[in-house]
Design a protein around this motif. Sequence first.
Motif, PDB file in Angstrom:
ATOM      1  N   GLY A 712       6.662 -10.152 -39.503  1.00  0.00           N
ATOM      2  CA  GLY A 712       7.924  -9.347 -39.097  1.00  0.00           C
ATOM      3  C   GLY A 712       9.112  -9.776 -39.795  1.00  0.00           C
ATOM      4  O   GLY A 712      10.418  -9.275 -39.568  1.00  0.00           O
ATOM      5  N   ILE A 713       9.117 -10.387 -41.082  1.00  0.00           N
ATOM      6  CA  ILE A 713      10.366 -11.040 -41.727  1.00  0.00           C
ATOM      7  C   ILE A 713      10.982  -9.670 -42.411  1.00  0.00           C
ATOM      8  O   ILE A 713      10.357  -9.266 -43.389  1.00  0.00           O
ATOM      9  N   GLU A 714      12.177  -9.369 -42.181  1.00  0.00           N
ATOM     10  CA  GLU A 714      12.646  -8.123 -42.935  1.00  0.00           C
ATOM     11  C   GLU A 714      14.047  -8.306 -43.601  1.00  0.00           C
ATOM     12  O   GLU A 714      14.505  -7.375 -44.253  1.00  0.00           O
ATOM     13  N   THR A 715      14.577  -9.426 -43.678  1.00  0.00           N
ATOM     14  CA  THR A 715      15.754  -9.946 -44.123  1.00  0.00           C
ATOM     15  C   THR A 715      15.734 -11.371 -44.856  1.00  0.00           C
ATOM     16  O   THR A 715      14.930 -12.095 -44.496  1.00  0.00           O
ATOM     17  N   PRO A 716      16.603 -11.466 -46.118  1.00  0.00           N
ATOM     18  CA  PRO A 716      16.528 -12.617 -46.589  1.00  0.00           C
ATOM     19  C   PRO A 716      17.079 -14.033 -45.758  1.00  0.00           C
ATOM     20  O   PRO A 716      16.489 -14.777 -45.883  1.00  0.00           O
ATOM     21  N   ASP A 717      17.923 -13.486 -44.723  1.00  0.00           N
ATOM     22  CA  ASP A 717      18.447 -14.464 -43.732  1.00  0.00           C
ATOM     23  C   ASP A 717      17.234 -14.847 -43.065  1.00  0.00           C
ATOM     24  O   ASP A 717      17.273 -16.244 -42.911  1.00  0.00           O
ATOM     25  N   GLN A 718      16.538 -14.173 -42.492  1.00  0.00           N
ATOM     26  CA  GLN A 718      15.246 -14.612 -41.578  1.00  0.00           C
ATOM     27  C   GLN A 718      14.354 -15.428 -42.546  1.00  0.00           C
ATOM     28  O   GLN A 718      14.088 -16.576 -41.980  1.00  0.00           O
ATOM     29  N   ALA A 719      14.037 -15.097 -43.686  1.00  0.00           N
ATOM     30  CA  ALA A 719      13.177 -16.061 -44.454  1.00  0.00           C
ATOM     31  C   ALA A 719      13.941 -17.432 -44.944  1.00  0.00           C
ATOM     32  O   ALA A 719      13.063 -18.287 -44.726  1.00  0.00           O
ATOM     33  N   ALA A 720      15.272 -17.489 -45.033  1.00  0.00           N
ATOM     34  CA  ALA A 720      15.749 -18.745 -45.335  1.00  0.00           C
ATOM     35  C   ALA A 720      15.694 -19.598 -43.946  1.00  0.00           C
ATOM     36  O   ALA A 720      15.486 -20.785 -44.096  1.00  0.00           O
ATOM     37  N   ALA A 721      15.955 -18.971 -42.914  1.00  0.00           N
ATOM     38  CA  ALA A 721      16.159 -19.761 -41.557  1.00  0.00           C
ATOM     39  C   ALA A 721      14.649 -20.336 -41.248  1.00  0.00           C
ATOM     40  O   ALA A 721      14.500 -21.580 -40.960  1.00  0.00           O
ATOM     41  N   LEU A 722      13.521 -19.523 -41.635  1.00  0.00           N
ATOM     42  CA  LEU A 722      12.043 -20.004 -41.296  1.00  0.00           C
ATOM     43  C   LEU A 722      11.811 -21.119 -42.499  1.00  0.00           C
ATOM     44  O   LEU A 722      11.155 -22.248 -42.018  1.00  0.00           O
ATOM     45  N   ILE A 723      12.212 -21.040 -43.741  1.00  0.00           N
ATOM     46  CA  ILE A 723      12.067 -22.180 -44.789  1.00  0.00           C
ATOM     47  C   ILE A 723      12.730 -23.593 -44.110  1.00  0.00           C
ATOM     48  O   ILE A 723      12.350 -24.396 -44.076  1.00  0.00           O
ATOM     49  N   ALA A 724      14.094 -23.324 -43.523  1.00  0.00           N
ATOM     50  CA  ALA A 724      14.666 -24.522 -43.049  1.00  0.00           C
ATOM     51  C   ALA A 724      13.855 -25.100 -42.035  1.00  0.00           C
ATOM     52  O   ALA A 724      14.098 -26.278 -41.667  1.00  0.00           O
ATOM     53  N   MET A 725      13.283 -24.247 -41.194  1.00  0.00           N
ATOM     54  CA  MET A 725      12.537 -24.694 -40.063  1.00  0.00           C
ATOM     55  C   MET A 725      11.208 -25.566 -40.580  1.00  0.00           C
ATOM     56  O   MET A 725      10.692 -26.297 -39.815  1.00  0.00           O
ATOM     57  N   GLY A 726      10.801 -25.263 -41.865  1.00  0.00           N
ATOM     58  CA  GLY A 726       9.524 -25.904 -42.249  1.00  0.00           C
ATOM     59  C   GLY A 726       8.355 -24.956 -42.224  1.00  0.00           C
ATOM     60  O   GLY A 726       7.299 -25.403 -42.640  1.00  0.00           O
ATOM     61  N   CYS A 727       8.514 -23.706 -41.889  1.00  0.00           N
ATOM     62  CA  CYS A 727       7.672 -22.626 -41.966  1.00  0.00           C
ATOM     63  C   CYS A 727       7.340 -22.197 -43.534  1.00  0.00           C
ATOM     64  O   CYS A 727       8.235 -22.038 -44.190  1.00  0.00           O
ATOM     65  N   THR A 728       6.017 -22.267 -44.034  1.00  0.00           N
ATOM     66  CA  THR A 728       5.817 -22.111 -45.326  1.00  0.00           C
ATOM     67  C   THR A 728       5.279 -20.717 -45.794  1.00  0.00           C
ATOM     68  O   THR A 728       5.392 -20.146 -47.006  1.00  0.00           O
ATOM     69  N   VAL A 729       4.648 -19.806 -44.660  1.00  0.00           N
ATOM     70  CA  VAL A 729       4.002 -18.697 -45.147  1.00  0.00           C
ATOM     71  C   VAL A 729       4.495 -17.700 -44.145  1.00  0.00           C
ATOM     72  O   VAL A 729       4.883 -17.881 -43.050  1.00  0.00           O
ATOM     73  N   GLY A 730       4.795 -16.228 -44.751  1.00  0.00           N
ATOM     74  CA  GLY A 730       5.215 -15.318 -43.832  1.00  0.00           C
ATOM     75  C   GLY A 730       5.017 -14.024 -44.460  1.00  0.00           C
ATOM     76  O   GLY A 730       4.470 -13.788 -45.734  1.00  0.00           O
ATOM     77  N   GLN A 731       5.122 -12.984 -43.568  1.00  0.00           N
ATOM     78  CA  GLN A 731       4.895 -11.681 -44.193  1.00  0.00           C
ATOM     79  C   GLN A 731       5.818 -10.827 -43.478  1.00  0.00           C
ATOM     80  O   GLN A 731       6.326 -10.847 -42.439  1.00  0.00           O
TER      81      GLN A 731
END
Length: 756
Positions: A712-731
């Motif tokens: 459920g990633i819908e914005t670049p901010d959400q993607a950036a926050a997940l990357i900062a946490m260490g999550c590597t894959v998303g959709q």
Amino acid sequence: MLTWIRTGRTSAICVLVCAVLLVVQQAWFFGGWGGPEVATLVTDASYVPQALMFTVLAGRVAVSKRQEPRTRRAWQVITVAFGWQLAAHCAWFAQSHFLHTTGYPSAADYCFLLFSPFMFAGLLMLPGQHRRRRDRQRLALDALIVGAGGFMAIWYLLLGPILHAPGLTMWQRGFTAALPIGDLLLVLAMSTAMLRRHQPEVPGPVRLLAGSIALTVTADVSYSWIQLHGGYTGGSWPDLLWLAGCFLLVLAADQQYRRPRHPAPRRGDRNAVFLLPYAASVAAYLLLAEQSSHLPLDPYGGMILGSAVLTLLVMARQMHALRDNREMAVTDGLTGLANRILVTERLEQLAGQPVRPGRHTAVLLIDLDRFKPINDTFGHEAGDVVLVAAADAMRSVIRGGDLAGRLGGDEFAVLMPGLPSREAAGAIATRLLETLRMPVIFGEHVLMVGASIGVAVRDDPDASGETLLQQADTALYAAKRAGRGRFEYYSDVMDTKAREAELRHAVADDELVVYFQPAVALATGDLRAVEALVRWNHPTRGLLGPGEFIDLAEETGAVVPLGAWVLRRACQEAAAWRAETPGADPLRLAVNMSPKQVAQADLVETVQTILADTGFPPNRLTLEITESVILQPDPLTISRLEALRNLGIQLAVDDFGTGYSALSYLRRLPVTVLKIDRSFVTGIADDPEARSVCEAVVHLGEAFKMNVVAEGIETPDQAAALIAMGCTVGQGFYFHRPLPPQETAALVHKRFAPVS
């Protein structure tokens, strides 16, 4: 003859011919044509074809396999009685117009006499429902009251005068008395058959038999009276009644043959039937009053008048008692509303009425929200107070002609006939919801209740009352699923059985299609996997998402063949991409698996067969299961999942964090992927709590050496926050929406095809 008359058209012609003969005879009689001899010939000749027809038609019923065995046996005896009638009319015609015999009693008279005992037995053999001993005793009393009233009339008109008639031998006197006694037996049997009905209404054939016997007995009494006071001649007015009675016998036999073995119940006429004993009592007292009119008022007049008034008062008191008993039998003792018995009866009555434009019948099924917690917490006394308050609230809303009833527990029904529109049912349902959303005072407690309502409006004229109630129940279930405290109209879309069949047909008819949503590396956007998502290309409703039918598939079990179909189609598509684009070998395929699929004993064999048939490698497949599977896994479930893992298949927990996952089971189960639910990702950029949950899941995956995928990633901010946490894959929609197979194939080719 029976074979020839089996067809409906032939029997209809026979009935029409009999009707024409009856009309001709009646016209001949009232027209006074041809003199007495011709009138007698026409009348006597009219009996023979009528008697032949009702005997043959009755024989057709007696041998028909369409009839119940008890009905067939009863009509076999009735056919014998009709046969004696036929013999009597033939003998009368022969002796009156060819043999010119005048002896009494004649052969025709003996045949007429034999009709009564056989008809008496046949009527008593007509089937009725099983009754308790008390019901049988009441039935016998009612029939005897009718018989006693008939006996008084026959004694006054015939039996008394016969005993003192001059010029009769002992045999003639006894035979003459036997005829009215036979009629009395017929009255007794007919009243028994009508009172002992096995349907809510007296069946049509029994009505016709009763009408025929009433006409026949009246004609017999008139004939005997005329014989005693001057002599009977053929073609006089009793023949009008006899012939009409014969025609009713023709109709009764024909209608019994056409009657369905299990006819649909219709609105009853029990009140009219139960008036028979009272009508007989009143008639007997009227006869007694007429005969005692010449007696002195003192003492006989007062005694007779007092007896009549006393009997009428007892009858009125009994009718009030019967009405009270009826009300007790159909009233809910707690709320005073109708109970299930009366609701069911009224539903069948409404279902039997024709559907008229501008007049609608609606059924509302009401279920109280939060009733069980109140009952469990404060006790049944509090629950009773709530139910009584709900009943009062319903009375304040419904119209005068509506019926509110309690079906049981906290479930109520409201029947509303004669509504001007479908929307009127919704307006009443809205007022009921507002009224039932009320506080109820119980001691020191204020109990808050509410309700959900299902509305079924009768559109199908063939829908039974039970069907309407089932439709309202389906709509009620939909209202509860939609959040409670609301109402829903029933529609065919809600019909679980029909929708289940439609869904299974969709699988068989290839109406389903698999879309694919890519999952990417958050840091680079590289394509890592695709998740298979099923859609339904409905022929009339268009493309439907899984939210429109997956819950139904889960409820009905159709999700098992549906899930197997999705896995097979997804593997076929992915195998084709690999064949067309050699560089796509690293791409993974993720397919959702329902709890019911995991519970199947042949799960591993099914997956192996699909992989072997499609050629898709197991080490590139990920099967996604829900938290409900890992919450309380049984040994068989664990063994199935381990067998899949041993094939090289990865297992992922979908929508992780929305349930009550037991972390201990994550260590025991062969799960390698955790998917963070979209509800946590949505607020990750500005909600500290959501961010903390996501971060905890990421760290949990690292601790268990699992891969973590964010949905459920819908914005670049959400993607950036997940990357900062260490999550590597998303959709999610930020990267790709779900794509049809052709667009997914093009995307795979674009990302993995070697650059020339």
